[in-house]
Write a protein that holds these residues in place. Structure first.
Motif, PDB file in Angstrom:
ATOM      1  N   CYS A  40       0.834  -1.206   0.000  1.00 29.58           N
ATOM      2  CA  CYS A  40       0.000   0.000   0.000  1.00 29.58           C
ATOM      3  C   CYS A  40       0.867   1.254   0.000  1.00 29.58           C
ATOM      4  CB  CYS A  40      -0.906  -0.007   1.236  1.00 29.58           C
ATOM      5  SG  CYS A  40      -1.942   1.474   1.352  1.00 29.58           S
ATOM      6  N   CYS A  43      -0.029   3.291   3.526  1.00 29.17           N
ATOM      7  CA  CYS A  43       0.342   2.829   4.865  1.00 29.17           C
ATOM      8  C   CYS A  43       1.378   1.720   4.831  1.00 29.17           C
ATOM      9  CB  CYS A  43      -0.904   2.380   5.624  1.00 29.17           C
ATOM     10  SG  CYS A  43      -1.539   0.790   5.055  1.00 29.17           S
ATOM     11  N   CYS A  70      -5.962  -2.577   0.095  1.00 27.86           N
ATOM     12  CA  CYS A  70      -5.087  -2.673   1.258  1.00 27.86           C
ATOM     13  C   CYS A  70      -5.782  -3.515   2.322  1.00 27.86           C
ATOM     14  CB  CYS A  70      -4.779  -1.283   1.796  1.00 27.86           C
ATOM     15  SG  CYS A  70      -3.761  -1.315   3.283  1.00 27.86           S
ATOM     16  N   GLN A  72      -4.935  -3.615   5.446  1.00 29.63           N
ATOM     17  CA  GLN A  72      -4.758  -3.005   6.768  1.00 29.63           C
ATOM     18  C   GLN A  72      -6.066  -2.402   7.290  1.00 29.63           C
ATOM     19  OE1 GLN A  72      -1.641  -3.229   8.232  1.00 29.63           O
ATOM     20  NE2 GLN A  72      -2.744  -2.521  10.064  1.00 29.63           N
ATOM     21  N   CYS A  75      -7.343   1.340   6.844  1.00 28.95           N
ATOM     22  CA  CYS A  75      -6.875   1.920   5.566  1.00 28.95           C
ATOM     23  C   CYS A  75      -7.770   1.405   4.448  1.00 28.95           C
ATOM     24  CB  CYS A  75      -5.408   1.580   5.298  1.00 28.95           C
ATOM     25  SG  CYS A  75      -4.808   2.248   3.720  1.00 28.95           S
TER      26      CYS A  75
HETATM   27 ZN   LIG Z   1      -3.077   0.864   3.315  1.00 25.54          ZN
END
Ligand SMILES: [Zn+2]
Length: 196
Positions: A40, A43, A70, A72, A75
């Motif tokens: 990503c 992040c 992503c 995460q 995010c």
């Molecule tokens: Zn991310």
């Protein structure tokens, strides 16, 4: 150099070339894998595949635009990689937009009309594409940076015919090179600038 007289045959050959369609799909898969391996951009999180339905009109029977998301928590940003198949939000495949627009400058109007009708492209759509190449595209930051690579300079008034001619796209591998060259403009962030 591309001969004006055989423009129609190489254009039609490419548009009927199932092997080319498969090759472009494979290149898109590679571009996606390359983007995935970078992670990503926001992040640094891991990206996973999150393809979405996208069926281009006329020509190839593709049904998905490869994309990434992503993983995460918090995010979840979508990253759509560049493509040699899809051109921003155009409903037709990129190679159709390039080749048929080029034919406007390479074939007689009645031949272009046959091609247009065979692919189900209406007159206004093709006119929009023409204006896009001659205006939006040649004025884009992408082209302003890229045009210096071409010696002698390409004629802006016959875009994208002059681009096809320069790449010698009657060869399949050279058409692929042209679509790769254009790929950076196909991602949503770049395409924003290119919407008329
Ligand atoms: Zn991310």
């Amino acid at each position: 150099m591309v001969s004006k007289h055989c423009g129609e045959s190489w254009c039609q050959n490419h548009l009927a070339d199932q092997h080319l369609y498969q090759l472009l799909e494979k290149v898109d898969a590679d571009l996606t894998e390359e983007a995935r391996s970078k992670g990503c951009l926001l992040c640094g999180g891991k990206l996973h595949r999150s393809d979405y339905d996208r069926k281009p009109r006329g020509g190839p029977q593709w049904d998905q635009r490869f994309s990434l998301c992503c993983a995460q928590e918090g995010c979840r940003r979508r990253h759509t990689p560049s493509s040699v198949r899809f051109m921003g939000r155009r409903v037709y495949a990129g190679l159709v937009v390039v080749l048929v627009s080029a034919m406007l400058h390479g074939l007689k109007p009645e031949r272009v009309q046959c091609l247009r009708e065979a692919l189900g492209i209406d007159r206004r759509t093709l006119e929009r594409w023409r204006q896009w190449w001659l205006g939006t595209f040649v004025e884009s930051s992408f082209w302003r940076e890229a045009r210096a690579r071409f010696m002698p300079p390409l004629c802006h008034k016959t875009m994208p015919w002059s681009l096809c001619e320069s790449f010698e796209v009657e060869r399949r591998d050279r058409l692929l090179d042209l679509l790769k060259f254009l790929a950076p403009i196909t991602i949503p962030a770049a395409w924003k600038e290119l919407v008329m």
